[in-house]
Design a protein around this motif. Structure first.
Motif, PDB file in Angstrom:
ATOM      1  N   CYS A  22      63.089 -70.509  42.075  1.00 37.47           N
ATOM      2  CA  CYS A  22      62.725 -70.464  43.493  1.00 37.47           C
ATOM      3  C   CYS A  22      61.211 -70.431  43.671  1.00 37.47           C
ATOM      4  N   VAL A  23      60.735 -71.188  44.644  1.00 43.16           N
ATOM      5  CA  VAL A  23      59.322 -71.159  45.014  1.00 43.16           C
ATOM      6  C   VAL A  23      59.185 -70.350  46.291  1.00 43.16           C
ATOM      7  N   GLY A  24      58.322 -69.360  46.263  1.00 46.93           N
ATOM      8  CA  GLY A  24      58.088 -68.529  47.443  1.00 46.93           C
ATOM      9  C   GLY A  24      56.782 -68.898  48.125  1.00 46.93           C
ATOM     10  N   ARG A  25      56.691 -68.578  49.412  1.00 45.94           N
ATOM     11  CA  ARG A  25      55.447 -68.766  50.179  1.00 45.94           C
ATOM     12  C   ARG A  25      54.903 -70.183  50.053  1.00 45.94           C
ATOM     13  N   ASN A  26      55.752 -71.154  50.371  1.00 41.99           N
ATOM     14  CA  ASN A  26      55.350 -72.558  50.255  1.00 41.99           C
ATOM     15  C   ASN A  26      55.121 -73.213  51.604  1.00 41.99           C
ATOM     16  N   TYR A  27      55.332 -72.470  52.699  1.00 40.71           N
ATOM     17  CA  TYR A  27      55.040 -72.960  54.042  1.00 40.71           C
ATOM     18  C   TYR A  27      54.109 -71.952  54.714  1.00 40.71           C
ATOM     19  N   VAL A  28      52.978 -72.431  55.209  1.00 35.25           N
ATOM     20  CA  VAL A  28      51.989 -71.534  55.803  1.00 35.25           C
ATOM     21  C   VAL A  28      52.571 -70.774  56.988  1.00 35.25           C
ATOM     22  N   ASP A  29      53.383 -71.452  57.815  1.00 38.76           N
ATOM     23  CA  ASP A  29      53.911 -70.763  59.000  1.00 38.76           C
ATOM     24  C   ASP A  29      54.863 -69.629  58.617  1.00 38.76           C
ATOM     25  N   HIS A  30      55.585 -69.779  57.508  1.00 35.88           N
ATOM     26  CA  HIS A  30      56.464 -68.696  57.042  1.00 35.88           C
ATOM     27  C   HIS A  30      55.640 -67.545  56.478  1.00 35.88           C
ATOM     28  N   ILE A  31      54.592 -67.845  55.749  1.00 31.82           N
ATOM     29  CA  ILE A  31      53.710 -66.796  55.235  1.00 31.82           C
ATOM     30  C   ILE A  31      53.172 -65.957  56.390  1.00 31.82           C
ATOM     31  N   GLN A  32      52.764 -66.634  57.451  1.00 32.01           N
ATOM     32  CA  GLN A  32      52.193 -65.938  58.602  1.00 32.01           C
ATOM     33  C   GLN A  32      53.223 -65.102  59.345  1.00 32.01           C
ATOM     34  N   GLU A  33      54.477 -65.610  59.465  1.00 32.34           N
ATOM     35  CA  GLU A  33      55.467 -64.850  60.228  1.00 32.34           C
ATOM     36  C   GLU A  33      55.859 -63.558  59.530  1.00 32.34           C
ATOM     37  N   LEU A  34      55.722 -63.506  58.195  1.00 35.05           N
ATOM     38  CA  LEU A  34      56.026 -62.274  57.463  1.00 35.05           C
ATOM     39  C   LEU A  34      54.788 -61.429  57.190  1.00 35.05           C
ATOM     40  N   GLY A  35      53.625 -61.913  57.641  1.00 35.04           N
ATOM     41  CA  GLY A  35      52.407 -61.138  57.464  1.00 35.04           C
ATOM     42  C   GLY A  35      51.925 -61.069  56.029  1.00 35.04           C
ATOM     43  N   ASN A  36      52.245 -62.091  55.239  1.00 37.62           N
ATOM     44  CA  ASN A  36      51.813 -62.119  53.842  1.00 37.62           C
ATOM     45  C   ASN A  36      50.494 -62.870  53.699  1.00 37.62           C
ATOM     46  N   GLU A  37      49.848 -62.672  52.568  1.00 37.88           N
ATOM     47  CA  GLU A  37      48.636 -63.411  52.253  1.00 37.88           C
ATOM     48  C   GLU A  37      49.002 -64.748  51.606  1.00 37.88           C
ATOM     49  N   ILE A  38      48.174 -65.771  51.856  1.00 37.63           N
ATOM     50  CA  ILE A  38      48.374 -67.058  51.194  1.00 37.63           C
ATOM     51  C   ILE A  38      48.010 -66.893  49.729  1.00 37.63           C
ATOM     52  N   PRO A  39      48.941 -67.157  48.815  1.00 32.29           N
ATOM     53  CA  PRO A  39      48.680 -66.916  47.392  1.00 32.29           C
ATOM     54  C   PRO A  39      47.707 -67.935  46.811  1.00 32.29           C
ATOM     55  N   SER A  40      46.998 -67.540  45.762  1.00 33.38           N
ATOM     56  CA  SER A  40      46.063 -68.441  45.098  1.00 33.38           C
ATOM     57  C   SER A  40      46.772 -69.371  44.120  1.00 33.38           C
ATOM     58  N   ASP A  41      48.028 -69.074  43.802  1.00 28.68           N
ATOM     59  CA  ASP A  41      48.808 -69.904  42.896  1.00 28.68           C
ATOM     60  C   ASP A  41      50.259 -69.906  43.376  1.00 28.68           C
ATOM     61  N   MET A  42      51.041 -70.824  42.865  1.00 32.07           N
ATOM     62  CA  MET A  42      52.433 -70.941  43.263  1.00 32.07           C
ATOM     63  C   MET A  42      53.210 -69.676  42.912  1.00 32.07           C
ATOM     64  N   VAL A  43      53.986 -69.167  43.873  1.00 30.49           N
ATOM     65  CA  VAL A  43      54.855 -68.011  43.644  1.00 30.49           C
ATOM     66  C   VAL A  43      56.203 -68.525  43.155  1.00 30.49           C
ATOM     67  N   VAL A  44      56.615 -68.073  41.974  1.00 36.53           N
ATOM     68  CA  VAL A  44      57.874 -68.528  41.374  1.00 36.53           C
ATOM     69  C   VAL A  44      58.689 -67.316  40.946  1.00 36.53           C
ATOM     70  N   PHE A  45      59.979 -67.325  41.280  1.00 35.56           N
ATOM     71  CA  PHE A  45      60.886 -66.302  40.782  1.00 35.56           C
ATOM     72  C   PHE A  45      62.224 -66.963  40.466  1.00 35.56           C
ATOM     73  N   VAL A  46      63.088 -66.244  39.767  1.00 35.48           N
ATOM     74  CA  VAL A  46      64.329 -66.840  39.262  1.00 35.48           C
ATOM     75  C   VAL A  46      65.534 -66.023  39.704  1.00 35.48           C
ATOM     76  N   LYS A  47      66.573 -66.722  40.120  1.00 36.09           N
ATOM     77  CA  LYS A  47      67.869 -66.117  40.365  1.00 36.09           C
ATOM     78  C   LYS A  47      68.798 -66.527  39.214  1.00 36.09           C
ATOM     79  N   PRO A  48      69.644 -65.630  38.726  1.00 35.52           N
ATOM     80  CA  PRO A  48      70.572 -65.995  37.659  1.00 35.52           C
ATOM     81  C   PRO A  48      71.775 -66.766  38.188  1.00 35.52           C
TER      82      PRO A  48
END
Length: 226
Positions: A22-48
């Protein structure tokens, strides 16, 4: 527990992902709606594999939140089929984990935390993974999320390249590319419907809606929240 299978419509083979990347924080408008910072690198996490569900839950220990995402199935190391998915999240738990600078797995990788539409082969559709894709989520016939691959911070090609630098993608794996704004809580009894269109360019929100109204989606999938 047996491995979870992605069932497909007639003519397409069912498959068993070893993992969901999964890629997280890949749309600026979604980052803003959750009050997160724009990451300096791609956010990646895994679901089993055990995260794959067949139904849309509204409550698992706490209220469940939805995120609609453009998804790709892997074959021979490449993105070979396209679909849509809901990344289901325990938002309150995720917020608590983030405040403690802890990993998200408890909030993102629980059993049943991802559900998917059918996947359509790119080759048989004469499409490439880097084509323009537009998708939407409606809840009880109201437009809630509207996304487009051109609005992603990281393109489909960049996502594939970045993940492949540190992780092997094997046949059947699914990559979820992030969600646009409009995420929220799943309400029991609500009808969730996702649709996907290829080949529609993105110039403005109004233009997208006008063009979508004139085109047939290649994927249409619905769930009733339980």
């Amino acid at each position: 527990m047996t491995l979870q299978v992605i069932e497909q419509d007639e003519g397409e083979a069912s498959f068993t992902p070893s993992k969901i990347v999964c890629v997280g924080r890949n749309y600026v408008d979604h980052i803003q709606e959750l009050g997160n910072e724009i990451p300096s690198d791609m956010v990646v996490f895994v679901k089993p594999n055990s995260a794959i569900g067949q139904s849309l839950p509204s409550f698992i220990q706490e209220p469940i939140h939805y995120e609609t995402e453009l998804c790709f199935k892997v074959e021979n190391g490449q993105f070979a089929a396209v679909g849509l998915g809901l990344d289901l999240t325990k938002r309150a738990l995720q917020s608590s984990l983030k405040s403690q600078q802890l990993p998200w797995e408890r909030a993102k990788a629980f059993d049943g935390s991802a559900i998917f539409s059918q996947f359509i082969s790119l080759s048989t559709s004469s499409l490439k993974a880097n084509a323009s894709f537009c998708f939407m989520l409606t809840i009880d016939d109201e437009l809630i999320q509207l996304g487009h691959s051109d609005l992603m911070m990281y393109s489909v090609d960049q996502i594939h390249r970045s993940i492949s630098e540190f992780m092997s993608l094997v046949d059947g794996d699914i990559v979820m590319t992030g969600t646009p704004k409009g995420v929220g809580k799943v309400t029991k009894g609500a009808v969730f419907e996702v649709k996907l269109w290829p080949g529609i360019e993105c110039h403005s929100y109004e233009q997208l809606l006008a063009d979508l109204n004139k085109a047939q989606p290649m994927i249409c999938q619905s769930w009733v929240a339980e």
